[in-house]
Design a protein around this motif. Sequence first.
Motif, short mmCIF file in Angstrom:
data_model
loop_
_atom_site.label_atom_id
_atom_site.label_comp_id
_atom_site.label_asym_id
_atom_site.label_seq_id
_atom_site.Cartn_x
_atom_site.Cartn_y
_atom_site.Cartn_z
N UNK A 112 34.52 12.72 -11.32
CA UNK A 112 33.58 11.86 -10.77
C UNK A 112 32.43 12.18 -11.57
N UNK A 113 31.90 10.77 -12.12
CA UNK A 113 30.63 10.54 -12.67
C UNK A 113 29.85 10.23 -11.72
N UNK A 114 28.68 10.89 -11.37
CA UNK A 114 27.52 10.77 -10.64
C UNK A 114 26.69 9.58 -11.21
N UNK A 115 26.03 8.85 -10.13
CA UNK A 115 25.12 7.76 -10.56
C UNK A 115 23.75 8.52 -10.53
N UNK A 116 22.69 8.08 -11.13
CA UNK A 116 21.60 8.70 -11.23
C UNK A 116 20.67 8.95 -9.94
N UNK A 117 21.22 8.06 -8.91
CA UNK A 117 20.39 8.12 -7.76
C UNK A 117 20.09 9.31 -7.10
N UNK A 118 21.16 10.47 -7.17
CA UNK A 118 21.04 11.75 -6.42
C UNK A 118 19.91 12.35 -7.00
N UNK A 119 19.81 12.34 -8.42
CA UNK A 119 18.66 13.26 -9.05
C UNK A 119 17.46 12.50 -8.72
N UNK A 120 17.49 11.01 -8.63
CA UNK A 120 15.99 10.50 -8.24
C UNK A 120 15.51 11.01 -6.79
N UNK A 121 16.46 10.95 -5.96
CA UNK A 121 16.23 11.50 -4.55
C UNK A 121 15.90 13.07 -4.31
N UNK A 122 16.73 13.84 -5.17
CA UNK A 122 16.14 15.21 -5.38
C UNK A 122 14.83 15.48 -5.84
N UNK A 123 14.38 14.48 -6.72
CA UNK A 123 13.08 14.73 -7.34
C UNK A 123 12.01 14.60 -6.30
N UNK A 124 12.63 13.73 -5.20
CA UNK A 124 11.50 13.23 -4.23
C UNK A 124 11.41 14.20 -3.25
N UNK A 125 12.52 15.11 -2.87
CA UNK A 125 12.44 15.85 -1.75
C UNK A 125 11.78 17.34 -2.13
N UNK A 126 11.81 18.03 -1.19
CA UNK A 126 11.38 19.59 -1.27
C UNK A 126 12.72 20.24 -1.41
N UNK A 127 12.29 21.50 -1.52
CA UNK A 127 13.80 22.37 -1.77
C UNK A 127 14.37 22.70 -0.48
N UNK A 128 13.95 22.47 0.56
CA UNK A 128 14.31 22.70 2.00
C UNK A 128 15.51 21.71 2.63
N UNK A 129 16.17 21.22 1.77
CA UNK A 129 17.36 20.70 2.38
C UNK A 129 18.52 21.45 1.98
N UNK A 130 19.81 21.18 2.58
CA UNK A 130 21.17 21.81 2.43
C UNK A 130 21.91 20.72 1.80
N UNK A 131 22.66 21.01 0.84
CA UNK A 131 23.37 20.43 0.01
C UNK A 131 24.85 20.74 0.31
N UNK A 132 25.54 19.57 0.97
CA UNK A 132 26.88 20.11 1.39
C UNK A 132 27.89 19.08 0.59
#
Length: 184
Positions: A112-132
């Motif tokens: 899988x080659x990820x689109x860059x959107x996940x990175x942009x979203x993570x830059x906008x969130x705090x570290x208090x989310x759970x990634x599954x």
Amino acid sequence: MKRHFQSFTINGTIEDKGLPILLICNHMSWWDGIWTLYVNQQLFKRKYHFMMLEEELRKNWFFQYTGGFSIKKRSKSIIETFDYTAELLSDAKNLVLLFPQGNIKSIYQNKFVFEKGIEKILQRTKDDIQIVFQANLIDYFADAKPNAFFNLHHYTGEWNIDEIEKAYNSFYKQCLEAQAKKEI
């Protein structure tokens, strides 16, 4: 779903930490969002949201009533979509599903080659989310209808898109190997 599938199996245990969940899943069919909704109802019981391409949401407008929201690639509105997704991920009652490859790909894809959107979203969130991570696979075995397998993994590594992509690919490979060993 029971009319179309022989069985549903959830593999993997995820400790619910009471945080908002960013669920990263392969996109191999029209069923993926529905399967992930099923997993959410069985395990997480969060308010369900999922990102889909704007043109697909226009064709399947009813998804906006089931948690679907749009993204339009290569447009200025993409920033608004990233901000909205980050806002959803600021509430522990929410689960947001993202398909990292951006569109439907073959179940037999091995990288899988990820689109860059996940990175942009993570830059906008705090570290208090759970990634599954979720990997959806199907097999027929001796049945007329396919058996659906939903494999889950809690990601605990670095919040770096390259590391997340590498970890997802490793997880997916392990899921394929485990699936290949199944017998009836």
